[in-house]
Design a protein around this motif. Structure first.
Motif, PDB file in Angstrom:
ATOM      1  N   VAL A  73       0.827  -1.204   0.000  1.00 40.74           N
ATOM      2  CA  VAL A  73       0.000   0.000   0.000  1.00 40.74           C
ATOM      3  C   VAL A  73       0.862   1.256   0.000  1.00 40.74           C
ATOM      4  O   VAL A  73       0.577   2.226  -0.718  1.00 40.74           O
ATOM      5  CB  VAL A  73      -0.946  -0.007   1.228  1.00 40.74           C
ATOM      6  CG1 VAL A  73      -1.611   1.350   1.408  1.00 40.74           C
ATOM      7  CG2 VAL A  73      -1.997  -1.093   1.084  1.00 40.74           C
ATOM      8  N   LYS A  74       1.932   1.268   0.800  1.00 44.85           N
ATOM      9  CA  LYS A  74       2.772   2.457   0.875  1.00 44.85           C
ATOM     10  C   LYS A  74       3.418   2.765  -0.479  1.00 44.85           C
ATOM     11  O   LYS A  74       3.581   3.933  -0.847  1.00 44.85           O
ATOM     12  CB  LYS A  74       3.848   2.275   1.948  1.00 44.85           C
ATOM     13  CG  LYS A  74       3.288   2.265   3.368  1.00 44.85           C
ATOM     14  CD  LYS A  74       4.392   2.064   4.394  1.00 44.85           C
ATOM     15  CE  LYS A  74       3.828   2.012   5.815  1.00 44.85           C
ATOM     16  NZ  LYS A  74       4.896   1.790   6.820  1.00 44.85           N
ATOM     17  N   GLN A  75       3.770   1.721  -1.217  1.00 43.53           N
ATOM     18  CA  GLN A  75       4.370   1.943  -2.535  1.00 43.53           C
ATOM     19  C   GLN A  75       3.343   2.518  -3.507  1.00 43.53           C
ATOM     20  O   GLN A  75       3.654   3.405  -4.305  1.00 43.53           O
ATOM     21  CB  GLN A  75       4.942   0.635  -3.094  1.00 43.53           C
ATOM     22  CG  GLN A  75       5.648   0.808  -4.443  1.00 43.53           C
ATOM     23  CD  GLN A  75       6.240  -0.487  -4.957  1.00 43.53           C
ATOM     24  OE1 GLN A  75       6.458  -1.425  -4.200  1.00 43.53           O
ATOM     25  NE2 GLN A  75       6.489  -0.561  -6.248  1.00 43.53           N
ATOM     26  N   LEU A  76       2.123   2.017  -3.442  1.00 41.99           N
ATOM     27  CA  LEU A  76       1.066   2.541  -4.309  1.00 41.99           C
ATOM     28  C   LEU A  76       0.771   3.995  -3.968  1.00 41.99           C
ATOM     29  O   LEU A  76       0.610   4.837  -4.871  1.00 41.99           O
ATOM     30  CB  LEU A  76      -0.198   1.691  -4.160  1.00 41.99           C
ATOM     31  CG  LEU A  76      -1.436   2.183  -4.931  1.00 41.99           C
ATOM     32  CD1 LEU A  76      -1.134   2.346  -6.421  1.00 41.99           C
ATOM     33  CD2 LEU A  76      -2.605   1.224  -4.713  1.00 41.99           C
ATOM     34  N   LYS A 133      -6.631  16.643   1.432  1.00 41.39           N
ATOM     35  CA  LYS A 133      -7.327  15.774   2.385  1.00 41.39           C
ATOM     36  C   LYS A 133      -6.778  14.354   2.330  1.00 41.39           C
ATOM     37  O   LYS A 133      -6.633  13.689   3.364  1.00 41.39           O
ATOM     38  CB  LYS A 133      -8.830  15.794   2.110  1.00 41.39           C
ATOM     39  CG  LYS A 133      -9.534  17.046   2.613  1.00 41.39           C
ATOM     40  CD  LYS A 133     -11.019  17.008   2.374  1.00 41.39           C
ATOM     41  CE  LYS A 133     -11.377  17.356   0.962  1.00 41.39           C
ATOM     42  NZ  LYS A 133     -12.840  17.548   0.763  1.00 41.39           N
ATOM     43  N   GLU A 134      -6.460  13.900   1.134  1.00 44.30           N
ATOM     44  CA  GLU A 134      -5.878  12.570   1.012  1.00 44.30           C
ATOM     45  C   GLU A 134      -4.495  12.526   1.660  1.00 44.30           C
ATOM     46  O   GLU A 134      -4.179  11.601   2.421  1.00 44.30           O
ATOM     47  CB  GLU A 134      -5.778  12.172  -0.460  1.00 44.30           C
ATOM     48  CG  GLU A 134      -7.123  11.868  -1.100  1.00 44.30           C
ATOM     49  CD  GLU A 134      -7.005  11.398  -2.530  1.00 44.30           C
ATOM     50  OE1 GLU A 134      -7.898  10.678  -2.988  1.00 44.30           O
ATOM     51  OE2 GLU A 134      -6.014  11.765  -3.198  1.00 44.30           O
ATOM     52  N   PHE A 139      -4.470   9.092   3.393  1.00 41.28           N
ATOM     53  CA  PHE A 139      -3.320   8.266   3.025  1.00 41.28           C
ATOM     54  C   PHE A 139      -2.529   7.779   4.238  1.00 41.28           C
ATOM     55  O   PHE A 139      -2.126   6.611   4.279  1.00 41.28           O
ATOM     56  CB  PHE A 139      -2.410   9.015   2.056  1.00 41.28           C
ATOM     57  CG  PHE A 139      -2.947   9.093   0.641  1.00 41.28           C
ATOM     58  CD1 PHE A 139      -4.169   8.538   0.304  1.00 41.28           C
ATOM     59  CD2 PHE A 139      -2.214   9.710  -0.359  1.00 41.28           C
ATOM     60  CE1 PHE A 139      -4.665   8.606  -0.993  1.00 41.28           C
ATOM     61  CE2 PHE A 139      -2.691   9.782  -1.662  1.00 41.28           C
ATOM     62  CZ  PHE A 139      -3.909   9.238  -1.979  1.00 41.28           C
ATOM     63  N   PRO A 140      -2.265   8.635   5.240  1.00 40.33           N
ATOM     64  CA  PRO A 140      -1.565   8.114   6.423  1.00 40.33           C
ATOM     65  C   PRO A 140      -2.336   6.992   7.115  1.00 40.33           C
ATOM     66  O   PRO A 140      -1.722   6.048   7.643  1.00 40.33           O
ATOM     67  CB  PRO A 140      -1.437   9.351   7.328  1.00 40.33           C
ATOM     68  CG  PRO A 140      -1.441  10.510   6.377  1.00 40.33           C
ATOM     69  CD  PRO A 140      -2.411  10.112   5.305  1.00 40.33           C
ATOM     70  N   GLY A 145      -2.719   0.764   7.716  1.00 36.00           N
ATOM     71  CA  GLY A 145      -3.612  -0.390   7.714  1.00 36.00           C
ATOM     72  C   GLY A 145      -5.018  -0.100   8.181  1.00 36.00           C
ATOM     73  O   GLY A 145      -5.796  -1.019   8.434  1.00 36.00           O
ATOM     74  N   ILE A 146      -5.375   1.184   8.297  1.00 39.97           N
ATOM     75  CA  ILE A 146      -6.712   1.579   8.726  1.00 39.97           C
ATOM     76  C   ILE A 146      -7.503   2.025   7.496  1.00 39.97           C
ATOM     77  O   ILE A 146      -7.048   2.877   6.733  1.00 39.97           O
ATOM     78  CB  ILE A 146      -6.646   2.722   9.756  1.00 39.97           C
ATOM     79  CG1 ILE A 146      -5.828   2.290  10.971  1.00 39.97           C
ATOM     80  CG2 ILE A 146      -8.043   3.174  10.165  1.00 39.97           C
ATOM     81  CD1 ILE A 146      -5.511   3.426  11.920  1.00 39.97           C
TER      82      ILE A 146
END
Length: 232
Positions: A73-76, A133-134, A139-140, A145-146
């Motif tokens: 997810v972090k890479q995306l 906002k993202e 995004f964070p 994982g939330i």
């Protein structure tokens, strides 16, 4: 499952090059990505054979690409930030400048996209607010994982508004079609508009159909398969 029964979002995220086919036939694979190909073709009264054949050809001769469904997810998120958020912040101010120039010089031309500069300015403000906002809130959370249903639904609703803004952009520009005697500035403007449209649709596709979809427990860790470096 046949291609006709898969959603546009599924096809666009699994078949390399499918988005170009959808652009060619003006099929909305981002905000309208939940429709099956069959439903989308019926809605636009398009024959299926040529489109299905084009998609099958892409499946049979795949090109190297990153399957964003398989990366952490972090890479995306990082890809979306660098490839789309940064890019939109470069695109829209310049497109506004070009549009104002075209509207000023060609105000008496019946093909002049009157009101385009103001519309692009509105798009920039709305998109900047959305991206902030993202970046600051959603995004964070996703990176941790939330997957908050409320903020995600708000972003998806705003994506629909971005889709409406693209529809208005096409109305103002005769589907981004240049007149025969267009000057260089007008030409550069419409080339940039086409790029903006394609980028924004791809941006929304990645978020709606991949990033915002909570992964299964087996795919939550950051050791998921990543395509080789040659795909970058």
């Amino acid at each position: 499952m046949s291609l006709l029964d898969q959603s546009l979002g599924q096809i666009a995220t699994s078949v390399a090059g499918a988005s170009a086919v959808f652009h060619q036939y003006k099929l909305d694979f981002c905000c309208g990505g939940q429709l099956s190909l069959r439903e989308a073709l019926a809605k636009r009264q398009l024959p299926a054979d040529d489109i299905v054949t084009a998609l099958q050809t892409l499946q049979q001769h795949p090109t190297e690409h990153i399957d964003w469904r398989t990366v952490p997810v972090k890479q995306l998120i990082n890809h979306i930030l660098t490839r789309f958020h940064q890019r939109h912040r470069q695109q829209l101010p310049e497109l506004c400048r070009l549009a104002r120039r075209v509207e000023h010089v060609h105000a008496l031309d019946p093909n002049c996209p009157t009101g385009l500069a103001d519309h692009l300015g509105d798009m920039y403000q709305e998109l900047e607010s959305h991206m902030m906002k993202e970046e600051q809130i959603l995004f964070p959370m996703l990176a941790g994982g939330i997957y908050p249903a409320g903020p995600i639904s708000v972003m998806e609703e705003e994506h629909l508004q971005h889709g409406d803004a693209l529809d208005k952009l096409e109305q103002l520009t005769n589907n981004i079609t240049l007149p025969a005697d267009a000057c260089n500035t007008w030409t550069a403007l419409y080339i940039g508009l086409k790029e903006l449209k394609e980028d924004l649709m791809q941006h929304i596709l990645l978020e709606n159909h991949i990033l915002f979809v909570q992964p299964t427990s087996a795919a939550k860790n950051d050791d998921r398969q990543i395509c080789c470096g040659s795909c970058q």
